[in-house]
Design a protein around this motif. Structure first.
Motif, mmCIF file in Angstrom:
data_model
loop_
_atom_site.group_PDB
_atom_site.id
_atom_site.type_symbol
_atom_site.label_atom_id
_atom_site.label_comp_id
_atom_site.label_asym_id
_atom_site.label_seq_id
_atom_site.Cartn_x
_atom_site.Cartn_y
_atom_site.Cartn_z
ATOM 1 N N PRO A 231 41.702 56.010 11.057
ATOM 2 C CA PRO A 231 42.169 57.309 11.566
ATOM 3 C C PRO A 231 41.613 58.467 10.730
ATOM 4 C CG PRO A 231 43.983 55.738 11.389
ATOM 5 C CD PRO A 231 42.817 55.106 10.711
ATOM 6 N N ASN A 232 41.203 59.508 11.414
ATOM 7 C CA ASN A 232 40.703 60.738 10.779
ATOM 8 C C ASN A 232 39.506 60.464 9.869
ATOM 9 O OD1 ASN A 232 42.836 62.197 12.007
ATOM 10 N ND2 ASN A 232 44.207 61.595 10.331
ATOM 11 N N ASP A 233 38.720 59.455 10.198
ATOM 12 C CA ASP A 233 37.542 59.124 9.403
ATOM 13 C C ASP A 233 36.351 59.007 10.348
ATOM 14 O OD1 ASP A 233 35.699 58.325 7.580
ATOM 15 O OD2 ASP A 233 36.513 56.317 7.290
ATOM 16 N N ASP A 234 35.417 59.959 10.214
ATOM 17 C CA ASP A 234 34.238 59.959 11.080
ATOM 18 C C ASP A 234 33.027 59.315 10.414
ATOM 19 O OD1 ASP A 234 35.495 61.117 13.180
ATOM 20 O OD2 ASP A 234 34.936 63.177 12.651
ATOM 21 N N SER A 235 33.225 58.676 9.268
ATOM 22 C CA SER A 235 32.065 58.113 8.571
ATOM 23 C C SER A 235 31.426 56.994 9.382
ATOM 24 C CB SER A 235 32.489 57.590 7.194
ATOM 25 O OG SER A 235 33.493 56.600 7.325
#
Length: 559
Positions: A302-306
Motif C-alpha cells: 500500500p502507498n508504495d509505487d516502487s
C-alpha cells in the motif's frame, strides 16, 4: 525462451515435520562441524601437554618426575591428534566411532598427564571436561554417560592409587569427585543441546526445501497463467514477466526491459494510473499481430509505487469463454426443444410410411410422401446432432489396434450402407498401430468423416474414392486419416469448418465436424484438416499412444 521469467508469492501456514532426509542431512552437517572442532581442540590440548613436557630446564614448574616418559607421552598424543585431524573428512560418515576413539585417547592421555605432570592436574581435569562435553554433542546418551563414568573412575582411581603424593589423596579424591559430577552434568546438558541443534537444523533444512518447492510451484503456476503478469519498477523497467505477457507484448528480446519502448500505450496507462489513480479499462493491442488486452495494475505494498504488478487480460480468452458458455446454454435449450420435436416427427414419419404403402396413390402423391420421408430423416439427423451437443458423454478409453480397427470399420460400413459406385477402403501397414481411445467415440467420429468424404469429396460426374488410413507419424504418434480425392476445401473455408453451426451446404447443420473435434479432444487426441497435394482432403486424428509397448499391452479391436 529468452526474456521470460516468472514472479509470484504463495503464503503457507502449514508446519510440516522434518523429513527423514532433512534430519539425516542436518545430523551430518552437525557432525561435520562438531567433529572438526573436537579434533582441533584435541590438537591444541596435545600442544599444551607437549609445551609443558618440553618446558625449559630453568623452569621448576611443573615438576616432571620422569621427563623422558612425559615427553614421549606428549609426542605420542600430539601425533595421534594430528592423525585424527587428518582423517576427519574420511570419518564423517562414522562420527560415533570417530568420537569414541578420540575420547579413549583423551581419557588415556589425561590419566598419564596426571601421573607424569601432577602439578597441572586441575587444568588437565578441566580440559577433559571439554572433551566429554563435545563428545556428548555427537554420541547417544548412554554412550555419553559411559565415557563420563570412565573419565570419573579414571580420575578417582588415580587419586586412590597415587602413592607418590602421600597425605593429599583425600583432597584430590574430593576434587576428582566434583569433576566427575561436572562430567556427568556436561554430558547430559550437551546431549540435550546437540539433540535440539540437530532438530532445529533438520527443521531449517526442511523449511528450506519446502520454500524452494513453493518457489518452483509459484513460478510454474504464474508462468502457465493465461493472464499476462509483469513486475515493473518506478523507473518503468520490467523486472519479471511470464510467458503469456511475453507473447502478448510481441515476444521481446531478453535485453529489452524498458516498458516505454516495448509498449508505449501500456506505459502511458501506467503513468496515468500512478498519477490519478484512475484505470482505463478499454482494450488495447500491445504489439502487431497480438490479441487485444485489458491491463490492470496493483501495488506490491500500500502507498508504495516502487514496484507495480501489471495484469494483462486477453480479450480473446474472455470471448472464447463467453462462446463456450453460450454454446453450453444453447445446447441445453436445443436439447429440450429437440425432445419435444422428436415425438410429433416420429408420428409424421410413421404416418408417411403407412401412406406410402397404399396402392391407390397417384404418382404425384407418391412423390409428396417421398419428400415427407426425406425431410423427416433430415430432421431426425439434426435432432441427433443437437442431442450429441448437449450430452458430452465421458470417454472410456481402451487400447486399440488401429490396423484391425479400420478394416473392421470399413467392412461394417459397407454392410450397413449402399456405396454404389463409390469406393471405400482401409489402408494399414504390416506393423500394428496401437492407440488409446474410446471405440464408441472413434466410431462416431470416423463415421461422420467418411459420410462427409463420400458426400462432398468427389469430383463432378465421378465416384468418390475414400481411404481410411492407420499409420504412425514420423514422431511415432498413432494416426487415423480419412482421405478423399475430391476438389478439397478452400483455405478460407478450412479455417472455419470446425466452428459450431458453420456450414457451406444448404441442408447442413454445421455441427458434424464440431462434434467430431469435441469427441477427439475428450479422448486426448487432435483432429485437423490437411490439404492433399494434387487435390483432395485429409482429416487427420493424432491419437494417444499406449503407456506400454504394443507387444506388452492388451490390444482390443472393435468387433
Amino acid at each position: 525462451m529468452a526474456g521470460k521469467a516468472a514472479w509470484g508469492r504463495v503464503r503457507t501456514v502449514s508446519t510440516p515435520a522434518p523429513s527423514a532426509t532433512a534430519t539425516a542431512r542436518a545430523n551430518q552437517a552437525t557432525a561435520r562441524h562438531e567433529l572438526f572442532f573436537f579434533n582441533y581442540f584435541r590438537l591444541g590440548q596435545a600442544a599444551v601437554y607437549t609445551a609443558l613436557a618440553f618446558r625449559p630446564e630453568h623452569m621448576a614448574w611443573p615438576a616432571l618426575p620422569d621427563p623422558v616418559l612425559a615427553r614421549g607421552m606428549a609426542l605420542a598424543y600430539l601425533f595421534a591428534a594430528l592423525v585424527m585431524v587428518a582423517r576427519t573428512r574420511t570419518m564423517l560418515h562414522r562420527p560415533v566411532l570417530a568420537v569414541s576413539i578420540g575420547l579413549v585417547l583423551d581419557i588415556a592421555a589425561a590419566v598419564l598427564a596426571l601421573i607424569l605432570m601432577h602439578d597441572v592436574r586441575m587444568g588437565v581435569a578441566m580440559m577433559l571436561a571439554v572433551n566429554i562435553a563435545t563428545g556428548a554433542l555427537l554420541l547417544p546418551l548412554r554412550l555419553s554417560m559411559f565415557f563420563a563414568a570412565v573419565a570419573t573412575l579414571a580420575m578417582l582411581g588415580h587419586s586412590l592409587f597415587d602413592v607418590d603424593q602421600p597425605g593429599s589423596s583425600d583432597r584430590e579424591l574430593v576434587e576428582y569427585g566434583l569433576f566427575g559430577a561436572a562430567y556427568f552434568a556436561c554430558a547430559s546438558l550437551c546431549y540435550v543441546l546437540g539433540r535440539n541443534i540437530r532438530a532445529t537444523e533438520a527443521l531449517a533444512e526442511q523449511r528450506g526445501i519446502d520454500l524452494a518447492n513453493l518457489s518452483q510451484v509459484n513460478e510454474l503456476i504464474i508462468r502457465r497463467l493465461k493472464t499476462g503478469v509483469l513486475l515493473v519498477d518506478e523507473g518503468n523497467r520490467i523486472h519479471q514477466l511470464n510467458e503469456s505477457a511475453w507473447m502478448l507484448m510481441g515476444n521481446p528480446a531478453a535485453d529489452q526491459r524498458d516498458l516505454g519502448s516495448l509498449a508505449p500505450e501500456l506505459s502511458r496507462r501506467l503513468y496515468h494510473w500512478r498519477t490519478s489513480g484512475k484505470l482505463d479499462e478499454s482494450a488495447t493491442m500491445l504489439a502487431d499481430g497480438t490479441p487485444e488486452v485489458v491491463p490492470r495494475f496493483s501495488r506490491l505494498a500500500p502507498n508504495d509505487d516502487s514496484h507495480v504488478l501489471i495484469f494483462l487480460d486477453d480479450t480473446s480468452l474472455v470471448s472464447r469463454r463467453a462462446e463456450e458458455l453460450t454454446l453450453s446454454s444453447l445446447g441445453r435449450l436445443s436439447a429440450s426443444i429437440a425432445h419435444e420435436i422428436r415425438n410429433p416427427l416420429a408420428a409424421i414419419h410413421y404416418s408417411a410410411q403407412l401412406l406410402a404403402e397404399s396402392t391407390e396413390l397417384a404418382d404425384t402423391d407418391v412423390r409428396m410422401v417421398e419428400i415427407i420421408n426425406n425431410h423427416c430423416v433430415r430432421l431426425n439427423e439434426i435432432i441427433e446432432n443437437i442431442l450429441q451437443l448437449s450430452r458430452r458423454e465421458r470417454s472410456r478409453p481402451e487400447t486399440l489396434d488401429l490396423g484391425r480397427w479400420v478394416h473392421d470399420f470399413v467392412s461394417e460400413y459397407r454392410q450397413g450402407n449402399d456405396l454404389g459406385a463409390d469406393i471405400l477402403r482401409a489402408v494399414s501397414g504390416s506393423e500394428p498401430v496401437a492407440a488409446v481411445a474410446d471405440p464408441q467415440h472413434l466410431q462416431q467420429v470416423i463415421w461422420n468423416l467418411v459420410q462427409n468424404a463420400l458426400r462432398y469429396g468427389r469430383m463432378p460426374s465421378e465416384p468418390a474414392r475414400v481411404m481410411v488410413v492407420a499409420r504412425h507419424s514420423e514422431a511415432g504418434v498413432p494416426i487415423l486419416e480419412v482421405i478423399d480425392r475430391g476438389p478439397g476445401i478452400a483455405p478460407k473455408v478450412a479455417a472455419q469448418i470446425f466452428e459450431p453451426f458453420f456450414t457451406t451446404h444448404e441442408y447442413g447443420t454445421g455441427l458434424g465436424l464440431y462434434l467430431a473435434r469435441q469427441m477427439t479432444e475428450a479422448n486426448q487426441a487432435a483432429l485437423e484438416y490437411v490439404r492433399v497435394a494434387g487435390g483432395g482432403s485429409c482429416f487427420r486424428i493424432s491419437l494417444t499412444p499406449p503407456a506400454r509397448t504394443p507387444a506388452a499391452a492388451p490390444v482390443a479391436a472393435r468387433a
